[in-house]
Each structure stands twice: as C-alpha cells, then as structure tokens.
Design a protein around this motif. Structure first.
Motif, PDB file in Angstrom:
ATOM      1  N   GLN A  81       0.855  -1.194   0.000  1.00 54.28           N
ATOM      2  CA  GLN A  81       0.000   0.000   0.000  1.00 54.28           C
ATOM      3  C   GLN A  81       0.884   1.235   0.000  1.00 54.28           C
ATOM      4  OE1 GLN A  81      -2.472   0.706   3.391  1.00 54.28           O
ATOM      5  NE2 GLN A  81      -1.319  -0.695   4.694  1.00 54.28           N
ATOM      6  N   HIS A  82       0.449   2.233  -0.777  1.00 52.82           N
ATOM      7  CA  HIS A  82       1.313   3.380  -1.021  1.00 52.82           C
ATOM      8  C   HIS A  82       0.466   4.513  -1.586  1.00 52.82           C
ATOM      9  CE1 HIS A  82       5.052   5.413  -1.950  1.00 52.82           C
ATOM     10  NE2 HIS A  82       4.628   5.625  -3.176  1.00 52.82           N
ATOM     11  N   ASP A  83       0.519   5.685  -0.960  1.00 50.56           N
ATOM     12  CA  ASP A  83      -0.109   6.884  -1.531  1.00 50.56           C
ATOM     13  C   ASP A  83      -1.564   6.717  -1.972  1.00 50.56           C
ATOM     14  OD1 ASP A  83       1.946   8.595  -1.206  1.00 50.56           O
ATOM     15  OD2 ASP A  83       2.616   8.586  -3.307  1.00 50.56           O
ATOM     16  N   GLY A  84      -2.408   6.211  -1.091  1.00 49.58           N
ATOM     17  CA  GLY A  84      -3.830   6.100  -1.438  1.00 49.58           C
ATOM     18  C   GLY A  84      -4.171   4.972  -2.386  1.00 49.58           C
ATOM     19  N   GLU A  85      -3.210   4.078  -2.609  1.00 46.61           N
ATOM     20  CA  GLU A  85      -3.484   2.912  -3.449  1.00 46.61           C
ATOM     21  C   GLU A  85      -2.980   1.660  -2.737  1.00 46.61           C
ATOM     22  OE1 GLU A  85      -3.240   4.045  -8.130  1.00 46.61           O
ATOM     23  OE2 GLU A  85      -1.338   3.882  -7.093  1.00 46.61           O
ATOM     24  N   VAL A  86      -3.620   0.532  -3.071  1.00 39.99           N
ATOM     25  CA  VAL A  86      -3.086  -0.760  -2.633  1.00 39.99           C
ATOM     26  C   VAL A  86      -2.892  -1.598  -3.895  1.00 39.99           C
ATOM     27  CG1 VAL A  86      -4.259  -0.721  -0.404  1.00 39.99           C
ATOM     28  CG2 VAL A  86      -5.374  -1.809  -2.365  1.00 39.99           C
ATOM     29  N   ALA A 118     -12.741  -2.054 -14.233  1.00 38.71           N
ATOM     30  CA  ALA A 118     -14.062  -1.965 -13.582  1.00 38.71           C
ATOM     31  C   ALA A 118     -13.931  -1.495 -12.127  1.00 38.71           C
ATOM     32  CB  ALA A 118     -14.769  -3.318 -13.644  1.00 38.71           C
ATOM     33  N   HIS A 119     -12.778  -1.771 -11.522  1.00 39.24           N
ATOM     34  CA  HIS A 119     -12.522  -1.323 -10.146  1.00 39.24           C
ATOM     35  C   HIS A 119     -11.938   0.101 -10.098  1.00 39.24           C
ATOM     36  CE1 HIS A 119     -12.761  -5.622  -8.955  1.00 39.24           C
ATOM     37  NE2 HIS A 119     -12.994  -5.160  -7.748  1.00 39.24           N
ATOM     38  N   GLY A 120     -11.739   0.720 -11.245  1.00 39.87           N
ATOM     39  CA  GLY A 120     -11.121   2.052 -11.268  1.00 39.87           C
ATOM     40  C   GLY A 120      -9.630   2.012 -10.980  1.00 39.87           C
ATOM     41  N   GLY A 121      -9.008   0.860 -11.222  1.00 40.80           N
ATOM     42  CA  GLY A 121      -7.581   0.708 -10.919  1.00 40.80           C
ATOM     43  C   GLY A 121      -6.708   0.709 -12.167  1.00 40.80           C
ATOM     44  N   ARG A 122      -5.440   0.336 -11.979  1.00 40.90           N
ATOM     45  CA  ARG A 122      -4.462   0.320 -13.082  1.00 40.90           C
ATOM     46  C   ARG A 122      -3.763  -1.030 -13.105  1.00 40.90           C
ATOM     47  NH1 ARG A 122      -0.018   3.558 -11.866  1.00 40.90           N
ATOM     48  NH2 ARG A 122      -0.434   3.494  -9.624  1.00 40.90           N
ATOM     49  N   ILE A 123      -3.341  -1.449 -14.285  1.00 44.38           N
ATOM     50  CA  ILE A 123      -2.533  -2.670 -14.410  1.00 44.38           C
ATOM     51  C   ILE A 123      -1.433  -2.377 -15.413  1.00 44.38           C
ATOM     52  CG2 ILE A 123      -4.136  -3.647 -16.151  1.00 44.38           C
ATOM     53  CD1 ILE A 123      -3.378  -6.451 -15.005  1.00 44.38           C
ATOM     54  N   TRP A 124      -0.218  -2.836 -15.129  1.00 42.62           N
ATOM     55  CA  TRP A 124       0.891  -2.540 -16.045  1.00 42.62           C
ATOM     56  C   TRP A 124       2.002  -3.582 -15.874  1.00 42.62           C
ATOM     57  CZ3 TRP A 124       0.092  -0.234 -11.381  1.00 42.62           C
ATOM     58  CH2 TRP A 124       1.187  -0.098 -10.515  1.00 42.62           C
ATOM     59  N   VAL A 125       2.977  -3.515 -16.778  1.00 36.61           N
ATOM     60  CA  VAL A 125       4.105  -4.451 -16.709  1.00 36.61           C
ATOM     61  C   VAL A 125       5.403  -3.666 -16.805  1.00 36.61           C
ATOM     62  CG1 VAL A 125       4.074  -4.896 -19.207  1.00 36.61           C
ATOM     63  CG2 VAL A 125       5.090  -6.595 -17.668  1.00 36.61           C
ATOM     64  N   SER A 146       9.912 -10.423 -15.759  1.00 35.45           N
ATOM     65  CA  SER A 146       8.804  -9.469 -15.881  1.00 35.45           C
ATOM     66  C   SER A 146       8.277  -9.159 -14.506  1.00 35.45           C
ATOM     67  CB  SER A 146       7.612 -10.044 -16.658  1.00 35.45           C
ATOM     68  OG  SER A 146       8.002 -10.915 -17.640  1.00 35.45           O
ATOM     69  N   SER A 147       7.627  -8.023 -14.414  1.00 31.56           N
ATOM     70  CA  SER A 147       7.012  -7.614 -13.173  1.00 31.56           C
ATOM     71  C   SER A 147       5.658  -6.999 -13.528  1.00 31.56           C
ATOM     72  CB  SER A 147       7.937  -6.602 -12.509  1.00 31.56           C
ATOM     73  OG  SER A 147       7.438  -6.235 -11.275  1.00 31.56           O
ATOM     74  N   PHE A 148       4.594  -7.737 -13.224  1.00 31.74           N
ATOM     75  CA  PHE A 148       3.235  -7.253 -13.481  1.00 31.74           C
ATOM     76  C   PHE A 148       2.692  -6.669 -12.189  1.00 31.74           C
ATOM     77  CE2 PHE A 148       1.946  -8.661 -17.705  1.00 31.74           C
ATOM     78  CZ  PHE A 148       2.946  -9.557 -18.026  1.00 31.74           C
ATOM     79  N   ALA A 149       2.013  -5.526 -12.294  1.00 31.24           N
ATOM     80  CA  ALA A 149       1.477  -4.908 -11.086  1.00 31.24           C
ATOM     81  C   ALA A 149       0.058  -4.426 -11.317  1.00 31.24           C
ATOM     82  CB  ALA A 149       2.359  -3.732 -10.673  1.00 31.24           C
ATOM     83  N   ILE A 150      -0.732  -4.467 -10.253  1.00 36.53           N
ATOM     84  CA  ILE A 150      -2.032  -3.809 -10.280  1.00 36.53           C
ATOM     85  C   ILE A 150      -2.111  -2.866  -9.088  1.00 36.53           C
ATOM     86  CG2 ILE A 150      -3.176  -5.817 -11.329  1.00 36.53           C
ATOM     87  CD1 ILE A 150      -4.639  -5.674  -8.354  1.00 36.53           C
ATOM     88  N   ALA A 151      -2.848  -1.778  -9.276  1.00 32.23           N
ATOM     89  CA  ALA A 151      -3.054  -0.827  -8.181  1.00 32.23           C
ATOM     90  C   ALA A 151      -4.521  -0.447  -8.145  1.00 32.23           C
ATOM     91  CB  ALA A 151      -2.201   0.422  -8.408  1.00 32.23           C
ATOM     92  N   LEU A 152      -5.090  -0.406  -6.945  1.00 30.10           N
ATOM     93  CA  LEU A 152      -6.491  -0.019  -6.765  1.00 30.10           C
ATOM     94  C   LEU A 152      -6.580   1.166  -5.834  1.00 30.10           C
ATOM     95  CD1 LEU A 152      -7.987  -3.557  -6.027  1.00 30.10           C
ATOM     96  CD2 LEU A 152      -7.951  -2.363  -8.224  1.00 30.10           C
ATOM     97  N   PRO A 153      -7.458   2.123  -6.147  1.00 32.78           N
ATOM     98  CA  PRO A 153      -7.616   3.263  -5.247  1.00 32.78           C
ATOM     99  C   PRO A 153      -8.327   2.829  -3.959  1.00 32.78           C
ATOM    100  CG  PRO A 153      -9.224   3.368  -7.042  1.00 32.78           C
ATOM    101  CD  PRO A 153      -8.359   2.181  -7.311  1.00 32.78           C
ATOM    102  N   THR A 154      -7.888   3.359  -2.813  1.00 32.37           N
ATOM    103  CA  THR A 154      -8.548   2.993  -1.550  1.00 32.37           C
ATOM    104  C   THR A 154      -9.636   4.012  -1.178  1.00 32.37           C
ATOM    105  OG1 THR A 154      -6.776   4.104  -0.392  1.00 32.37           O
ATOM    106  CG2 THR A 154      -6.644   1.723  -0.545  1.00 32.37           C
ATOM    107  N   GLY A 155      -9.558   5.199  -1.783  1.00 33.49           N
ATOM    108  CA  GLY A 155     -10.508   6.244  -1.409  1.00 33.49           C
ATOM    109  C   GLY A 155     -11.801   6.189  -2.174  1.00 33.49           C
TER     110      GLY A 155
END
Ligand SMILES: Nc1ncnc2c1ncn2[C@@H]1O[C@H](COP(=O)(O)OP(=O)(O)O)[C@@H](O)[C@H]1O
Ligand SMILES: [Mg+2]
Length: 229
Positions: free
Chosen positions: A150-155, A205-212, A220-229
């Motif tokens: 978790q970091h800066d309003g995202e998990v 659909a969750h309003g998040g981001r996904i990237w590699v 490779s490093s795949f990541a997803i981030a979701l807003p907590t607010g």
C-alpha cells in the motif's frame, strides 16, 4: 464485423482445444491407473494429484470464459466487500503451488497487509492469471514472487518472475485480446491470449491500473493498483 466473426471462431477453437488438453491428460492417466494390476498407494496418490492439477486448470479456464461472457454482455458486476490483499496473495500462491512444483518453479508470497473494498473473487482471478502466466512462461528453475503493498492512497499486488521478460515492442499490445508474444514461444504452452485482457477489464471496472515492467531477458514484473478512497 468480419474481424469479429474471425476472432470469435478462433476463440471457440482455442478454448475447445485448451479444455480438451487437460481432459486427454486425465484420461490417459486414469487408463494407466485402471490397467495397472498392482498400483501402489504412492502411485495412486501421484495419479490423483496430477488429475487434481488438471481439474484445477480447467476450472481456471472456465472461470475466465464465464468472466469473458459477462464482459461481452456488459454485465461485469462487482460484488464488493472488504478484501485483504496479503491473505489473498497467500491463497493464490498456495493454490498454484503444485502447478509451480510440477514445472520446477519456486513461488512465494510476501509484503504488507493492505485492505480495499473490492470484488474478492474477481481480484483472486486477476492474481491467479498473473501468477499462472509467471509460472507458465518463466521456465524451469525460475522464481516467482507475489507481494502486496500500500502506497499513496493505493493498494496493490506485484508479481515478479525471473523468466524471459516481455519485448518492448509487445508491451503496448499485451493487454489486448488474443495477443500472445512470439506465437512460437507461446504456442508450446496452452492459452488463448485472453488472460491479461480479462485482468485489464476487471481492474478497469474497479477504477484501478494494471501494467508491466522489466526488460526482455531480465524477467517481468506485473502490477495492479487499486484506489482505496
Ligand atoms: N510472466 C510472463 N513472462 C513472459 N511472457 C508473458 C508473461 N505473462 C504473459 N506473457 C506473454 O503475454 C501473452 C498474453 O498472456 P495472456 O493474456 O495471459 O494469454 P495466454 O497466457 O493465454 O497466452 C502470453 O502468451 C505470453 O506470450
Ligand atoms: Mg495467461
């Protein structure tokens, strides 16, 4: 329209083939079991474990097909509830441990506790697709690590592997339907090129981001981030 028909035809062919393969493996293993007059307990267990892996793989594929059908119908409804990402990461790693062991891949989960209100089953599906890809494409002796943060309003989650990585020119297409990097490299592995597209749609659909991230030849490093607010 023509393109739509063609990709649908290809999709049905690929999906049928992918579902048929684990069935074929299971049938031949069951036959071996039935035809062996003195199957030891150890051999019987090994057969059952292998069959279980095949059943689980089919279940994952069917989950993806059902999700895709909901997306196509514009009905990807999210059932949100408080979801703990570290626990989810451990669960997915446990579920895929035997698959990883069968391919000689080491797999582990670590990281922060991180909570978010989200559709737990859909997030589990996303993480499962990412970890399954890492196991499938990283190759023997590779290492796959899942971490929650978790970091800066995202998990989020990050799934890192020590496999071949993704060529830079493929990155812009990676989350498109049916896209597979280097058909020859991928064709030895089952798949239809839909897993990452489904991940993208669920995260969107969750309003998040996904990237590699990562460079070809260096994992490779795949990541997803979701807003907590
Ligand atoms: N961890 C990874 N390492 C290397 N290549 C990957 C990885 N994850 C995905 N890919 C590439 O991206 C393509 C698309 O992945 P995906 O959408 O899950 O489809 P599929 O696994 O069915 O091929 C794969 O075919 C593979 O070429
Ligand atoms: Mg995949």
């Amino acid at each position: 329209m023509q393109e739509g028909v063609e990709s649908q035809r290809r999709f049905v062919a690929d999906a049928s083939h992918d579902l048929r393969t684990p069935l074929t493996v299971m049938r031949s293993e069951i036959d071996v079991g039935l035809e062996s007059p003195h199957l030891s307990e150890r051999e019987a267990r090994a057969l059952l474990e292998s069959n279980r892996n095949e059943v689980e793989q089919m279940a994952r594929m069917i989950d993806n097909l059902l999700t895709l059908a909901s997306i196509e119908n514009g009905q990807l409804e999210l059932l949100r509830s408080p979801t703990e990402l570290q626990a989810l990461a451990r669960e997915v790693v446990e579920d895929l441990r035997t698959l990883a062991a069968a391919t000689g891949v080491r797999i582990s989960a670590s990281g922060d506790t991180a909570s978010v209100v989200a559709d737990r089953e859909r997030l589990k599906q996303v993480l499962t697709n990412l970890v399954e890809n890492a196991v499938k494409y990283a190759g023997a002796d590779a290492q796959v690590r899942v971490s929650s943060w978790q970091h800066d309003g995202e998990v989020g989650f990050t799934v890192t592997d020590t496999g071949p990585g993704i060529p830079a020119e493929a990155i812009p297409h990676l989350f498109d339907r049916f896209f597979r990097v280097d058909a020859s490299r991928s064709s030895a592995r089952q798949g239809s090129g839909l897993g990452l597209a489904i991940c993208h749609d669920i995260i969107e659909a969750h309003g998040g981001r996904i990237w590699v991230e990562g460079q070809e030849g260096d994992g490779s490093s795949f990541a997803i981030a979701l807003p907590t607010g």
